[in-house]
Scaffold this active site. Sequence first.
Site, PDB file in Angstrom:
ATOM      1  N   ASP A  32     -33.527  68.631  54.371  1.00  0.00           N
ATOM      2  CA  ASP A  32     -32.860  69.314  53.261  1.00  0.00           C
ATOM      3  C   ASP A  32     -32.670  70.772  53.634  1.00  0.00           C
ATOM      4  O   ASP A  32     -33.514  71.352  54.322  1.00  0.00           O
ATOM      5  CB  ASP A  32     -33.714  69.209  51.982  1.00  0.00           C
ATOM      6  CG  ASP A  32     -32.905  69.460  50.718  1.00  0.00           C
ATOM      7  OD1 ASP A  32     -32.733  68.494  49.932  1.00  0.00           O
ATOM      8  OD2 ASP A  32     -32.439  70.602  50.504  1.00  0.00           O
ATOM      9  N   ARG A  87     -13.678  64.470  39.349  1.00  0.00           N
ATOM     10  CA  ARG A  87     -14.046  63.705  40.542  1.00  0.00           C
ATOM     11  C   ARG A  87     -13.516  64.415  41.797  1.00  0.00           C
ATOM     12  O   ARG A  87     -14.167  64.442  42.832  1.00  0.00           O
ATOM     13  CB  ARG A  87     -13.442  62.304  40.427  1.00  0.00           C
ATOM     14  CG  ARG A  87     -13.969  61.315  41.424  1.00  0.00           C
ATOM     15  CD  ARG A  87     -13.144  60.064  41.367  1.00  0.00           C
ATOM     16  NE  ARG A  87     -13.660  59.084  40.441  1.00  0.00           N
ATOM     17  CZ  ARG A  87     -14.412  58.046  40.803  1.00  0.00           C
ATOM     18  NH1 ARG A  87     -14.762  57.871  42.041  1.00  0.00           N
ATOM     19  NH2 ARG A  87     -14.822  57.174  39.918  1.00  0.00           N
ATOM     20  N   ASN A  94     -18.582  67.824  48.084  1.00  0.00           N
ATOM     21  CA  ASN A  94     -19.486  66.968  48.872  1.00  0.00           C
ATOM     22  C   ASN A  94     -18.924  66.512  50.219  1.00  0.00           C
ATOM     23  O   ASN A  94     -19.691  66.288  51.165  1.00  0.00           O
ATOM     24  CB  ASN A  94     -19.919  65.746  48.041  1.00  0.00           C
ATOM     25  CG  ASN A  94     -20.969  66.117  46.999  1.00  0.00           C
ATOM     26  OD1 ASN A  94     -21.633  67.151  47.130  1.00  0.00           O
ATOM     27  ND2 ASN A  94     -21.132  65.286  45.983  1.00  0.00           N
ATOM     28  N   THR A 118     -24.418  59.632  48.170  1.00  0.00           N
ATOM     29  CA  THR A 118     -23.775  60.780  47.510  1.00  0.00           C
ATOM     30  C   THR A 118     -22.449  60.362  46.859  1.00  0.00           C
ATOM     31  O   THR A 118     -21.668  59.620  47.447  1.00  0.00           O
ATOM     32  CB  THR A 118     -23.526  61.888  48.558  1.00  0.00           C
ATOM     33  OG1 THR A 118     -24.775  62.188  49.188  1.00  0.00           O
ATOM     34  CG2 THR A 118     -22.962  63.150  47.928  1.00  0.00           C
ATOM     35  N   ASN A 119     -22.214  60.876  45.663  1.00  0.00           N
ATOM     36  CA  ASN A 119     -20.978  60.571  44.924  1.00  0.00           C
ATOM     37  C   ASN A 119     -19.851  61.561  45.239  1.00  0.00           C
ATOM     38  O   ASN A 119     -20.143  62.677  45.660  1.00  0.00           O
ATOM     39  CB  ASN A 119     -21.279  60.619  43.422  1.00  0.00           C
ATOM     40  CG  ASN A 119     -21.901  59.324  42.930  1.00  0.00           C
ATOM     41  OD1 ASN A 119     -21.501  58.247  43.346  1.00  0.00           O
ATOM     42  ND2 ASN A 119     -22.882  59.431  42.051  1.00  0.00           N
ATOM     43  N   ARG A 150     -28.742  47.395  36.505  1.00  0.00           N
ATOM     44  CA  ARG A 150     -28.534  47.804  35.098  1.00  0.00           C
ATOM     45  C   ARG A 150     -27.940  46.660  34.265  1.00  0.00           C
ATOM     46  O   ARG A 150     -28.329  46.444  33.122  1.00  0.00           O
ATOM     47  CB  ARG A 150     -27.599  49.027  35.053  1.00  0.00           C
ATOM     48  CG  ARG A 150     -28.297  50.285  35.504  1.00  0.00           C
ATOM     49  CD  ARG A 150     -27.378  51.488  35.465  1.00  0.00           C
ATOM     50  NE  ARG A 150     -28.122  52.703  35.777  1.00  0.00           N
ATOM     51  CZ  ARG A 150     -27.590  53.773  36.369  1.00  0.00           C
ATOM     52  NH1 ARG A 150     -26.312  53.778  36.700  1.00  0.00           N
ATOM     53  NH2 ARG A 150     -28.330  54.834  36.617  1.00  0.00           N
ATOM     54  N   HIS A 174     -17.928  52.620  41.112  1.00  0.00           N
ATOM     55  CA  HIS A 174     -18.883  53.065  40.097  1.00  0.00           C
ATOM     56  C   HIS A 174     -18.159  53.401  38.791  1.00  0.00           C
ATOM     57  O   HIS A 174     -16.974  53.667  38.784  1.00  0.00           O
ATOM     58  CB  HIS A 174     -19.502  54.342  40.657  1.00  0.00           C
ATOM     59  CG  HIS A 174     -20.984  54.347  40.678  1.00  0.00           C
ATOM     60  ND1 HIS A 174     -21.770  53.262  40.436  1.00  0.00           N
ATOM     61  CD2 HIS A 174     -21.849  55.366  40.922  1.00  0.00           C
ATOM     62  CE1 HIS A 174     -23.036  53.602  40.530  1.00  0.00           C
ATOM     63  NE2 HIS A 174     -23.111  54.870  40.831  1.00  0.00           N
TER      64      HIS A 174
HETATM   65  P1  NAD Z   1     -30.359  66.667  43.778  1.00  0.00           P
HETATM   66  O1  NAD Z   1     -29.597  67.899  43.425  1.00  0.00           O
HETATM   67  O2  NAD Z   1     -31.675  66.433  43.132  1.00  0.00           O
HETATM   68  O3  NAD Z   1     -30.564  66.602  45.367  1.00  0.00           O
HETATM   69  C1  NAD Z   1     -29.560  66.879  46.293  1.00  0.00           C
HETATM   70  C2  NAD Z   1     -30.225  67.554  47.476  1.00  0.00           C
HETATM   71  O4  NAD Z   1     -29.266  67.707  48.536  1.00  0.00           O
HETATM   72  C3  NAD Z   1     -30.762  68.969  47.157  1.00  0.00           C
HETATM   73  O5  NAD Z   1     -32.153  69.015  47.425  1.00  0.00           O
HETATM   74  C4  NAD Z   1     -29.956  69.869  48.101  1.00  0.00           C
HETATM   75  O6  NAD Z   1     -30.709  70.983  48.570  1.00  0.00           O
HETATM   76  C5  NAD Z   1     -29.624  68.893  49.227  1.00  0.00           C
HETATM   77  N1  NAD Z   1     -28.541  69.323  50.103  1.00  0.00           N
HETATM   78  C6  NAD Z   1     -27.372  69.928  49.783  1.00  0.00           C
HETATM   79  N2  NAD Z   1     -26.646  70.157  50.895  1.00  0.00           N
HETATM   80  C7  NAD Z   1     -27.354  69.669  51.945  1.00  0.00           C
HETATM   81  C8  NAD Z   1     -27.146  69.591  53.354  1.00  0.00           C
HETATM   82  N3  NAD Z   1     -26.027  70.068  53.902  1.00  0.00           N
HETATM   83  N4  NAD Z   1     -28.099  69.037  54.143  1.00  0.00           N
HETATM   84  C9  NAD Z   1     -29.225  68.538  53.589  1.00  0.00           C
HETATM   85  N5  NAD Z   1     -29.493  68.595  52.257  1.00  0.00           N
HETATM   86  C10 NAD Z   1     -28.573  69.142  51.441  1.00  0.00           C
HETATM   87  O7  NAD Z   1     -29.373  65.446  43.460  1.00  0.00           O
HETATM   88  P2  NAD Z   1     -29.775  63.897  43.334  1.00  0.00           P
HETATM   89  O8  NAD Z   1     -30.036  63.572  41.900  1.00  0.00           O
HETATM   90  O9  NAD Z   1     -30.802  63.563  44.357  1.00  0.00           O
HETATM   91  O10 NAD Z   1     -28.380  63.199  43.696  1.00  0.00           O
HETATM   92  C11 NAD Z   1     -27.863  63.292  45.016  1.00  0.00           C
HETATM   93  C12 NAD Z   1     -26.491  62.634  45.111  1.00  0.00           C
HETATM   94  O11 NAD Z   1     -26.635  61.230  44.880  1.00  0.00           O
HETATM   95  C13 NAD Z   1     -25.449  63.113  44.078  1.00  0.00           C
HETATM   96  O12 NAD Z   1     -24.164  63.187  44.669  1.00  0.00           O
HETATM   97  C14 NAD Z   1     -25.498  62.034  43.019  1.00  0.00           C
HETATM   98  O13 NAD Z   1     -24.305  61.967  42.257  1.00  0.00           O
HETATM   99  C15 NAD Z   1     -25.669  60.817  43.909  1.00  0.00           C
HETATM  100  N6  NAD Z   1     -26.162  59.592  43.261  1.00  0.00           N
HETATM  101  C16 NAD Z   1     -25.512  58.433  43.591  1.00  0.00           C
HETATM  102  C17 NAD Z   1     -25.942  57.234  43.034  1.00  0.00           C
HETATM  103  C18 NAD Z   1     -25.231  55.961  43.418  1.00  0.00           C
HETATM  104  O14 NAD Z   1     -25.414  54.940  42.761  1.00  0.00           O
HETATM  105  N7  NAD Z   1     -24.445  55.960  44.491  1.00  0.00           N
HETATM  106  C19 NAD Z   1     -27.017  57.211  42.140  1.00  0.00           C
HETATM  107  C20 NAD Z   1     -27.662  58.415  41.837  1.00  0.00           C
HETATM  108  C21 NAD Z   1     -27.222  59.604  42.410  1.00  0.00           C
END
Ligand code: NAD
Length: 310
Positions: A32, A87, A94, A118-119, A150, A174
């Site tokens: 991270d 979006r 991202n 990641t979304n 779900r 999604h």
């Molecule tokens: P979060 O903010 O808690 O964590 C994201 C982390 O990414 C942070 O700690 C940040 O410092 C880190 N980060 C940012 N840029 C970075 C980089 N270049 N290198 C390494 N780390 C980096 O968010 P979260 O709740 O953990 O969600 C993360 C992602 O997952 C979001 O895009 C969210 O929408 C997605 N998500 C997807 C699903 C799915 O079903 N696909 C489900 C839940 C969340």
Amino acid sequence: MDRVTIFGAGHVGATTAFYLAISAGLEIAMVDIEAGKARGLAMDIEQALPFTGSSSHIEGGPDYGLVEGSDLVVVTAGFARMPGMSRTDLTQRNAPIISDICREVAKKAPEAVLLVVTNPLDEMTYVAWQASGFEHSRVMGMAGVLDTSRFVYFLHRLAGLEPRDVNTMVLGSHGDEMAPLVDWSKAADRPLSEVLEADALAGVVQRTRDGGAEIVGHLGAGSAYYAPAVSISTMALAILGDTGRVLPVSAYLSGQYGVEGIFLGVPAALGREGVREILELPLSEQELAGLQDAASRVSRRVSGLGADRR
Ligand code: NAD
């Protein structure tokens, strides 16, 4: 011992590391940009293990080099959608993060399987494929396992069905574009339409579509992470264990279901090589239409990405 690197030690990444560390004996690295968070949470997770019997090791830090030698790379780094964010805004924030990470993965862990979280999911999985240059079978995204989890939960809570009796899948993309297999699914070997009134079934489908947003509404900030973490881990364990388990996965389509050139949620058998095979289920006309509608929306968005293939 298999090595898993998780990019992003945020809510989803750290919870996945925790669940995976307990579920199997693994070397896990969390990477991270917030170095202290990755290091501190890695220590915390490792200190939880002595009484669990797990032999996992966890390390964390900001160095992308930690990915070296990984069998599986999970990408959760980046932003979640915030109120007022479209979006497209989320994609613009991202996509560069996913590109940077996946280019580095290609150099340091060229044999790994890439699992994107990641979304917006199907778009970011496409970006990961382009940036890594990996063959498409080694790149996939997680959304359908969570949506299916779900759906089964709401079938249980709202309609009283036993989760173990339900055989179902949620395909497509999604949110609004998910395609729950209402006609294909069975509860104790009977079609859902025989065990539930149409209104009840429609209510369950809608609650599933809104499942993520409902949790965001309660939390105020951030989004769900326990169910996503278990969903990611379910895929990870199928891949590392080379089980061939069939799960709904965002996988690259080359003509299956009449769709080509994008990643979309479909049933796929998973193993160490990634997606072994995409299964073509006998869908009803309505189910196929739902899947193809999601596909055309994802295609339009992906064509606007302009991502270059490595
Ligand atoms: P979060 O903010 O808690 O964590 C994201 C982390 O990414 C942070 O700690 C940040 O410092 C880190 N980060 C940012 N840029 C970075 C980089 N270049 N290198 C390494 N780390 C980096 O968010 P979260 O709740 O953990 O969600 C993360 C992602 O997952 C979001 O895009 C969210 O929408 C997605 N998500 C997807 C699903 C799915 O079903 N696909 C489900 C839940 C969340």
